[in-house]
Design a protein around this motif. Structure first.
Motif, PDB file in Angstrom:
ATOM      1  N   GLN A 238      38.358  21.599 -20.640  1.00 57.34           N
ATOM      2  CA  GLN A 238      37.801  23.169 -20.089  1.00 57.34           C
ATOM      3  C   GLN A 238      36.454  22.414 -19.134  1.00 57.34           C
ATOM      4  O   GLN A 238      36.260  23.511 -18.206  1.00 57.34           O
ATOM      5  CB  GLN A 238      37.434  24.158 -21.025  1.00 57.34           C
ATOM      6  N   GLN A 239      35.542  22.330 -19.285  1.00 56.49           N
ATOM      7  CA  GLN A 239      33.869  22.287 -19.547  1.00 56.49           C
ATOM      8  C   GLN A 239      34.652  20.812 -18.029  1.00 56.49           C
ATOM      9  O   GLN A 239      33.609  21.258 -17.424  1.00 56.49           O
ATOM     10  CB  GLN A 239      33.479  21.582 -20.283  1.00 56.49           C
ATOM     11  N   ASP A 240      35.034  20.359 -17.895  1.00 62.94           N
ATOM     12  CA  ASP A 240      35.272  19.067 -17.298  1.00 62.94           C
ATOM     13  C   ASP A 240      36.415  19.746 -16.263  1.00 62.94           C
ATOM     14  O   ASP A 240      36.354  19.134 -14.757  1.00 62.94           O
ATOM     15  CB  ASP A 240      36.798  17.948 -17.868  1.00 62.94           C
ATOM     16  N   ASP A 241      36.916  21.067 -16.871  1.00 57.64           N
ATOM     17  CA  ASP A 241      38.086  21.734 -15.856  1.00 57.64           C
ATOM     18  C   ASP A 241      36.620  22.696 -14.706  1.00 57.64           C
ATOM     19  O   ASP A 241      37.711  23.346 -13.255  1.00 57.64           O
ATOM     20  CB  ASP A 241      39.017  22.357 -16.119  1.00 57.64           C
ATOM     21  N   SER A 242      35.421  22.866 -15.239  1.00 59.11           N
ATOM     22  CA  SER A 242      35.251  23.970 -14.843  1.00 59.11           C
ATOM     23  C   SER A 242      33.866  22.651 -14.059  1.00 59.11           C
ATOM     24  O   SER A 242      32.447  22.136 -14.253  1.00 59.11           O
ATOM     25  CB  SER A 242      33.888  24.756 -14.928  1.00 59.11           C
ATOM     26  N   LEU A 243      34.169  22.838 -12.293  1.00 55.41           N
ATOM     27  CA  LEU A 243      32.578  21.699 -11.864  1.00 55.41           C
ATOM     28  C   LEU A 243      31.659  22.144 -11.718  1.00 55.41           C
ATOM     29  O   LEU A 243      30.725  20.993 -11.895  1.00 55.41           O
ATOM     30  CB  LEU A 243      33.648  22.060 -10.095  1.00 55.41           C
ATOM     31  N   THR A 244      31.134  23.575 -12.103  1.00 50.05           N
ATOM     32  CA  THR A 244      29.905  23.462 -11.907  1.00 50.05           C
ATOM     33  C   THR A 244      29.281  23.252 -13.177  1.00 50.05           C
ATOM     34  O   THR A 244      28.416  22.992 -13.683  1.00 50.05           O
ATOM     35  CB  THR A 244      30.063  25.278 -12.222  1.00 50.05           C
ATOM     36  N   SER A 245      30.365  23.188 -15.022  1.00 51.00           N
ATOM     37  CA  SER A 245      29.999  23.218 -15.992  1.00 51.00           C
ATOM     38  C   SER A 245      29.301  21.446 -16.192  1.00 51.00           C
ATOM     39  O   SER A 245      28.702  20.917 -16.432  1.00 51.00           O
ATOM     40  CB  SER A 245      30.745  23.271 -16.947  1.00 51.00           C
ATOM     41  N   LEU A 246      30.600  20.615 -15.317  1.00 56.82           N
ATOM     42  CA  LEU A 246      30.595  19.281 -15.089  1.00 56.82           C
ATOM     43  C   LEU A 246      29.445  18.719 -14.441  1.00 56.82           C
ATOM     44  O   LEU A 246      28.574  17.992 -14.685  1.00 56.82           O
ATOM     45  CB  LEU A 246      31.861  19.021 -14.102  1.00 56.82           C
ATOM     46  N   ALA A 247      28.860  19.505 -13.221  1.00 59.48           N
ATOM     47  CA  ALA A 247      27.810  19.212 -12.844  1.00 59.48           C
ATOM     48  C   ALA A 247      26.412  19.089 -13.097  1.00 59.48           C
ATOM     49  O   ALA A 247      25.523  18.051 -13.399  1.00 59.48           O
ATOM     50  CB  ALA A 247      28.143  20.113 -11.191  1.00 59.48           C
ATOM     51  N   PHE A 248      26.618  20.005 -14.348  1.00 59.61           N
ATOM     52  CA  PHE A 248      25.065  20.472 -15.029  1.00 59.61           C
ATOM     53  C   PHE A 248      25.196  19.914 -16.064  1.00 59.61           C
ATOM     54  O   PHE A 248      23.949  19.073 -15.969  1.00 59.61           O
ATOM     55  CB  PHE A 248      25.120  22.128 -15.079  1.00 59.61           C
ATOM     56  N   GLN A 249      26.171  19.447 -16.479  1.00 59.32           N
ATOM     57  CA  GLN A 249      26.260  18.098 -17.215  1.00 59.32           C
ATOM     58  C   GLN A 249      25.886  16.822 -17.358  1.00 59.32           C
ATOM     59  O   GLN A 249      24.305  15.958 -18.098  1.00 59.32           O
ATOM     60  CB  GLN A 249      27.540  18.363 -18.485  1.00 59.32           C
ATOM     61  N   GLU A 250      26.160  16.390 -15.817  1.00 60.25           N
ATOM     62  CA  GLU A 250      25.684  15.723 -15.534  1.00 60.25           C
ATOM     63  C   GLU A 250      24.512  14.994 -15.151  1.00 60.25           C
ATOM     64  O   GLU A 250      23.877  14.255 -15.462  1.00 60.25           O
ATOM     65  CB  GLU A 250      26.929  14.980 -13.555  1.00 60.25           C
TER      66      GLU A 250
ATOM     67  N   LEU B 141      22.146  14.923 -24.191  1.00 61.12           N
ATOM     68  CA  LEU B 141      23.491  15.661 -24.498  1.00 61.12           C
ATOM     69  C   LEU B 141      24.523  16.056 -24.490  1.00 61.12           C
ATOM     70  O   LEU B 141      24.467  17.626 -24.015  1.00 61.12           O
ATOM     71  CB  LEU B 141      23.256  15.052 -25.937  1.00 61.12           C
ATOM     72  N   ASN B 142      25.716  16.071 -24.126  1.00 66.37           N
ATOM     73  CA  ASN B 142      26.958  17.558 -24.089  1.00 66.37           C
ATOM     74  C   ASN B 142      26.697  18.546 -25.439  1.00 66.37           C
ATOM     75  O   ASN B 142      26.540  18.379 -26.531  1.00 66.37           O
ATOM     76  CB  ASN B 142      28.164  17.097 -24.613  1.00 66.37           C
ATOM     77  N   SER B 143      26.473  19.623 -24.481  1.00 60.64           N
ATOM     78  CA  SER B 143      25.740  20.927 -26.006  1.00 60.64           C
ATOM     79  C   SER B 143      27.145  21.644 -26.700  1.00 60.64           C
ATOM     80  O   SER B 143      27.014  21.237 -27.775  1.00 60.64           O
ATOM     81  CB  SER B 143      25.357  22.013 -25.095  1.00 60.64           C
ATOM     82  N   ILE B 144      28.181  21.026 -26.860  1.00 64.66           N
ATOM     83  CA  ILE B 144      29.790  20.572 -27.172  1.00 64.66           C
ATOM     84  C   ILE B 144      29.259  19.381 -28.536  1.00 64.66           C
ATOM     85  O   ILE B 144      29.913  19.347 -29.325  1.00 64.66           O
ATOM     86  CB  ILE B 144      30.747  20.922 -26.325  1.00 64.66           C
ATOM     87  N   GLY B 145      29.672  18.708 -27.702  1.00 67.73           N
ATOM     88  CA  GLY B 145      29.403  17.292 -28.621  1.00 67.73           C
ATOM     89  C   GLY B 145      30.352  16.008 -27.366  1.00 67.73           C
ATOM     90  O   GLY B 145      30.623  16.769 -26.364  1.00 67.73           O
ATOM     91  N   SER B 146      30.252  15.279 -27.436  1.00 65.51           N
ATOM     92  CA  SER B 146      31.404  13.693 -27.323  1.00 65.51           C
ATOM     93  C   SER B 146      32.663  14.152 -28.295  1.00 65.51           C
ATOM     94  O   SER B 146      32.915  14.911 -29.532  1.00 65.51           O
ATOM     95  CB  SER B 146      30.250  13.063 -27.963  1.00 65.51           C
ATOM     96  N   ALA B 147      33.703  13.584 -27.192  1.00 62.86           N
ATOM     97  CA  ALA B 147      34.616  13.431 -28.179  1.00 62.86           C
ATOM     98  C   ALA B 147      34.963  12.469 -29.247  1.00 62.86           C
ATOM     99  O   ALA B 147      35.477  12.746 -30.263  1.00 62.86           O
ATOM    100  CB  ALA B 147      36.274  13.205 -27.234  1.00 62.86           C
TER     101      ALA B 147
ATOM    102  N   ILE C 182      22.696  15.745  -8.120  1.00 59.29           N
ATOM    103  CA  ILE C 182      24.748  15.576  -8.518  1.00 59.29           C
ATOM    104  C   ILE C 182      25.772  16.213  -7.335  1.00 59.29           C
ATOM    105  O   ILE C 182      25.261  17.235  -7.169  1.00 59.29           O
ATOM    106  CB  ILE C 182      24.541  15.354 -10.606  1.00 59.29           C
ATOM    107  N   ALA C 183      26.382  15.701  -7.304  1.00 61.74           N
ATOM    108  CA  ALA C 183      27.527  17.148  -6.127  1.00 61.74           C
ATOM    109  C   ALA C 183      29.333  16.099  -6.476  1.00 61.74           C
ATOM    110  O   ALA C 183      29.582  15.302  -7.545  1.00 61.74           O
ATOM    111  CB  ALA C 183      27.694  15.510  -5.068  1.00 61.74           C
ATOM    112  N   VAL C 184      29.703  17.800  -7.293  1.00 61.01           N
ATOM    113  CA  VAL C 184      31.593  17.749  -8.047  1.00 61.01           C
ATOM    114  C   VAL C 184      31.648  17.690  -7.558  1.00 61.01           C
ATOM    115  O   VAL C 184      31.660  19.616  -7.140  1.00 61.01           O
ATOM    116  CB  VAL C 184      31.148  18.616  -9.438  1.00 61.01           C
ATOM    117  N   GLY C 185      33.056  17.403  -6.905  1.00 57.73           N
ATOM    118  CA  GLY C 185      34.189  18.528  -6.039  1.00 57.73           C
ATOM    119  C   GLY C 185      34.683  17.643  -5.014  1.00 57.73           C
ATOM    120  O   GLY C 185      34.598  16.641  -5.072  1.00 57.73           O
ATOM    121  N   ALA C 186      35.016  18.305  -4.261  1.00 59.00           N
ATOM    122  CA  ALA C 186      35.779  17.691  -2.852  1.00 59.00           C
ATOM    123  C   ALA C 186      34.784  16.473  -2.280  1.00 59.00           C
ATOM    124  O   ALA C 186      33.649  16.842  -1.930  1.00 59.00           O
ATOM    125  CB  ALA C 186      36.332  18.602  -2.305  1.00 59.00           C
ATOM    126  N   ALA C 187      35.272  15.780  -1.473  1.00 59.52           N
ATOM    127  CA  ALA C 187      34.694  15.137  -0.977  1.00 59.52           C
ATOM    128  C   ALA C 187      35.225  14.307   0.072  1.00 59.52           C
ATOM    129  O   ALA C 187      35.912  14.065   0.270  1.00 59.52           O
ATOM    130  CB  ALA C 187      34.416  13.185  -2.422  1.00 59.52           C
TER     131      ALA C 187
END
Length: 907
Positions: free
Chosen positions: A602-614, A627-633, A881-886
């Motif tokens: 779900q974090q990967d589906d959320s562009l905002t979350s993905l941008a801040f994590q990166e 590190l990722n606050s949820i964790g690594s897979a 960081i830029a996440v989304g349509a390119a």
């Protein structure tokens, strides 16, 4: 004599015409009056709170719009603060924010609400400004065209959110005639068609006093508010129109379904079943039924589908009961291959309610939970006003007590009858949201088969001393012999208690190999003890109408719990058991593991979350904050329950524990109770030398620019531009907070320049993070691909400006007022107070931190702002960081002219 009589009559008329209206006191401190022009005024006096909220409710929402007006109510809500006859765009928000308040608005299906919350001494100003906006907005054509672009960006952004997309389609399926089927925000075609004339016509039809209610709650006097309302809005002309009749939704005769496919990773399911409207006697019953069916870990759906069958990662039920007939709604997060089994199992649980009575424990727990939600909601002035306004709009009576009495009166038979009345095979609506490459394509026959199987399954189923300088009043600190620090704040204004047990740990104590350990632990902690299973523990908490969960942050982890005051002793026993004797049950761990992995998706589906994590990863590098606050897979997949237990008890020691309790308790009695429950917990011999601030990790460094773009097939682009920042104890943090606030907010530089003037973004803000070893400062922007380059350059232009030009006193005072007011407003609840006590103690900030914080903010001047801006906003050392349509023709790196410092910046 005749002349005397005439004079007396004149005086009598004058007296009558200037006498204020007499308000009816509906309940202690609750006053209601209807002015001669039809305006309703509600006042809830809350002496001693020091804050107040002013709200103007207008009985108009999206359901009252014609086809060519779709979204106009929401659009007017956007435009209402864009200038009046005497104030320009942003000045209304700026005036509220200048005294530390916050102002906003929202639109629903049936009403629109304009609201401001601030220190009580300024309620009069807030009322005057809101009334001016509602009554005298000019709807300037130029501003209108600018705001169209903003709202259209919001439309695009909503379609990037999977849950909103699913909800819109569910409503469009469940309703075929009624305007509930249409999104409140409208559509691109209608929004583009809005003109000033069309807006003014809609205002004329709906914005009149009989259609409005003013709600004021807080540290105010009822007579003063009513007199001021008469003064400001009493001369507003009555309206001549009536709300239009709405289409009647036809009775549903057959189940309906749909399947959506989108660029997502985490599938979801949603179900809607038609039910009654708000003023139906069934509404309280449906609320209790929803609580029993799908609210929390003790609910039937959670136990059956999540715990027993493991078909879902999460599931929830709620009763949507608006002014017209509503829906009983269920949402679930799950794997795609479990869609039909989960759908069938959900209906089985609903159908069971038609055949079997719920247990006494379920009914009591549900009623307590609903009552508890009400009580905790009333801790804040906004909550008080929201309840008053919604009940007044829906029923004409703002008092919620009658509703609570109806909740308390719900019986087992009522639940069964409601289930029989509403849960029909013919009225089921279900939607499935799947990844774009999914092969899941159910037909009507499969849906009907699942419904029939669910019916069959249901039929055949079984049934220390007070601290003198503490910022918060009446705070006591005790040190137990085993090293536990106990903080107790006595406050009996509301019968609730907030408990926070804080240990050093969290993300800062993790490595790439253990990333996610504390997130996993925080979820696993409340899943049973040595004496109680997860189910038994959840029931015990729910029976007290309380809450008990784990938490994990960047520097700490622990347990948070909230109870009604009468359940506090028993609730603290449960906190003790969870803290000292957690089960770390392998079976429960296996239930949580896929949920955490689903959160990563779900974090990967959320562009905002993905941008801040990166952004965090690039900025903090090898420091744990990256590190990722949820964790690594990989780490989440590898953890065993035993390994997690070892990590937990390495950190969860009495000498590390700060136990903070705030609410309707007595300090000495609480100390005795804590001693009985925790006093025999043995400490480590070397505990005296353990302090969190002594375990400093080397801070990361950033010596060059780092730019990264992540492409996603979406409508929007999410940008994060940032720098290394200050630490929690660095005095620079106060200057950075002021700088952050100058840029943020509706009257902040970013909003005015990038959104209001240039229409470059719908969502944007600056942000700051203060850690123990390092920090961050930056800007977030949500924009469209074609505006990306311009947005980046505009951000850099604003950053360059604030590095080189001193802020004026008005702007500086506004920012400082906002920060101080926000700090005060954030500490209204016992839960927030307990957390503040616990973290201040753990971080060594001291319980007088609040006073020192306010003083430090007040002392910030323009020279300090420009000093920290030059120190931390470094054009050659940043992360973007830029996440989304390119767009291949759209540069990500900013124009050098926008970031190169001037030869001689202003001193």
């Amino acid at each position: 004599m005749r002349s005397i009589a005439i004079l007396l009559n004149i005086l009598l008329v004058a007296i009558m015409s200037t006498s204020p209206l007499t308000a009816e006191e509906l309940a202690p401190h609750l006053h209601k009056v209807t002015l001669e022009n039809g305006l309703t005024v509600l006042v809830k006096e809350m002496p001693g709170t020091r804050v107040a909220t002013v709200q103007i409710w207008v009985k108009t929402g999206s359901v009252y719009e014609n086809a060519d007006e779709a979204g106009i109510t929401h659009f007017i809500e956007h435009m209402i603060f864009k200038g009046t006859e005497t104030r320009g765009p942003g000045e209304l928000a700026g005036a509220i924010e200048s005294v530390g308040g916050r102002i906003n608005a929202y639109t629903s299906y049936e009403y629109t609400v304009y609201h401001a919350t601030l220190s009580a001494v300024h309620w009069d100003m807030a009322f005057e400004l809101l009334a001016e906006a509602v009554m005298h907005s000019v709807f300037d054509p130029l501003e209108l065209e600018r705001e169209k672009k903003v709202v259209l960006e919001e439309v695009s952004m909503r379609y990037d959110r999977p849950n909103i997309t699913l909800f819109h389609e569910l409503m469009a399926t469940a309703y075929t005639k009624h305007p509930y089927r249409l999104p409140v925000i409208g559509n691109v075609e209608s929004i583009n068609s809005f003109s000033r004339d069309k807006i003014m016509e809609y205002i004329r039809k709906h914005y009149y006093p009989q259609n409005m209610t003013v709600v004021v709650a807080g540290d105010v006097k009822g007579r003063e508010v009513i007199a001021r309302a008469t003064d400001i809005m009493g001369n507003m002309a009555r309206g001549e129109t009536e709300p239009p009749a709405l289409p009647v939704e036809p009775v549903q005769e057959q189940a309906r379904f749909f399947t959506l496919k989108a660029d997502i990773m985490q599938p979801q399911m949603a179900i809607a079943i038609p039910v009654s409207k708000f003023d139906s006697p069934d509404t309280p019953v449906l609320d209790v039924l929803a609580q029993i069916a799908g609210h929390g870990e003790t609910s039937r759906l959670y136990r059956s589908l999540r715990d027993d069958k493991q078909l879902v990662y999460g599931i929830n039920a709620s009763a949507f009961t608006p002014a017209d007939p509503g829906m009983f709604e269920i949402t679930a997060v799950l794997d795609g291959n479990n869609m039909l089994p989960a759908f069938e199992a959900t209906l089985t649980e609903l159908f069971k309610l038609q055949y079997f009575f719920v247990t006494d424990e379920e009914l009591k727990r549900a009623k307590r939970g609903l009552e508890s939600d009400f009580v905790f909601n009333l801790e804040r002035v906004e909550g008080q006003a929201r309840v008053l306004g919604s009940f007044e709009m829906m029923t004409g009576d703002p008092r919620e007590e009658e509703y609570l009495e109806k909740i308390r009166a719900v019986t087992h038979e009522d639940i069964k009858k409601a289930a029989q009345k509403y849960f029909s095979e013919k009225t089921i609506n279900v939607g499935f949201l799947m990844p774009a490459d999914s092969v899941f394509e159910p037909g009507m026959q499969e849906i009907e088969t699942s419904i029939a199987r669910a019916r069959e399954a249901a039929i055949h189923s079984d049934s220390e001393a007070m601290l003198p300088n503490s910022y918060l009043s009446r705070v006591h600190r005790f040190r137990l012999e085993n090293g536990i620090t106990l903080l107790v704040r006595e406050d009996d204004t509301v019968p609730t208690v907030g408990i926070r047990a804080v240990f050093p740990g969290g993300l800062r104590e993790e490595t790439p190999l253990t990333n996610g350990a504390f997130s996993f632990i925080s979820d696993l902690l409340p899943k049973g003890t040595r004496r109680m299973t997860a189910k038994e523990l959840a029931e015990a908490v729910a029976d007290m109408a309380g809450g008990l969960t784990g938490f994990s942050g960047k520097n700490t982890f622990g347990i948070k719990a909230d109870f009604l005051a009468r359940f506090f002793p028993d609730g603290l026993v449960l906190v003790r058991d969870v803290m000292r004797e957690p089960a770390f049950d392998p079976q429960e761990a296996e239930k949580i593991r896929p949920e955490l992995l689903a959160q990563l998706k779900q974090q990967d589906d959320s562009l905002t979350s993905l941008a801040f994590q990166e952004f965090n990863s690039q900025l903090f590098g090898g420091h744990p904050y990256g590190l990722n606050s949820i964790g690594s897979a990989d780490a989440i997949k590898s953890f065993t329950a035993a390994a997690l237990e070892g990590i937990y008890f390495k950190h969860a020691r009495p000498e590390n524990l700060v136990l903070a309790i705030s609410g309707d308790v007595k300090a000495e009695e609480t100390k005795d109770l804590v001693n009985r429950l925790f006093g025999d917990w043995q400490r480590e011999k070397s505990w005296e030398n353990k302090r969190i601030e002594e375990e400093m990790l080397p801070p990361t460094t950033l010596t060059k620019e780092k730019i990264k773009e992540i492409s996603r097939d979406k409508e929007q682009v999410h940008l994060v531009i940032g720098f290394l920042g200050a630490t929690l104890k660095d005095t620079d943090r106060f200057g950075l907070e002021v700088l952050d606030t100058i840029l943020s907010g509706q009257s902040g530089r970013l909003f005015i320049e990038l959104r209001d003037k240039q229409s470059l973004a719908y969502s944007l803000s600056s942000f700051s993070f203060f850690g123990l070893d390092t920090g961050a400062f930056g800007i977030y922007v949500g924009t469209s691909p074609e505006k990306k380059e311009q947005a980046i350059n505009s951000v850099w232009h604003e950053l360059k400006t604030i590095r080189e030009k001193r802020v004026d006193e008005e702007e500086l005072d506004r920012a400082k007022n906002i920060l101080i007011s926000q700090y005060e407003l954030a500490l209204q609840t016992h839960s927030a107070q307990a957390l503040e006590l616990g973290l201040n103690e753990t971080y060594g900030l001291g319980q007088d931190f609040g006073s020192r914080y306010i003083q430090a903010i007040e002392e910030i001047d323009a020279a300090k702002v420009i000093e920290v801006a030059r120190k931390y906003i470094l054009p050659n050392a940043y992360v973007m960081i830029a996440v989304g349509a390119a767009r291949p023709d759209n540069a990500l790196k900013p124009d050098a002219n926008n970031i190169k410092p001037s030869e001689e910046p202003e001193k």
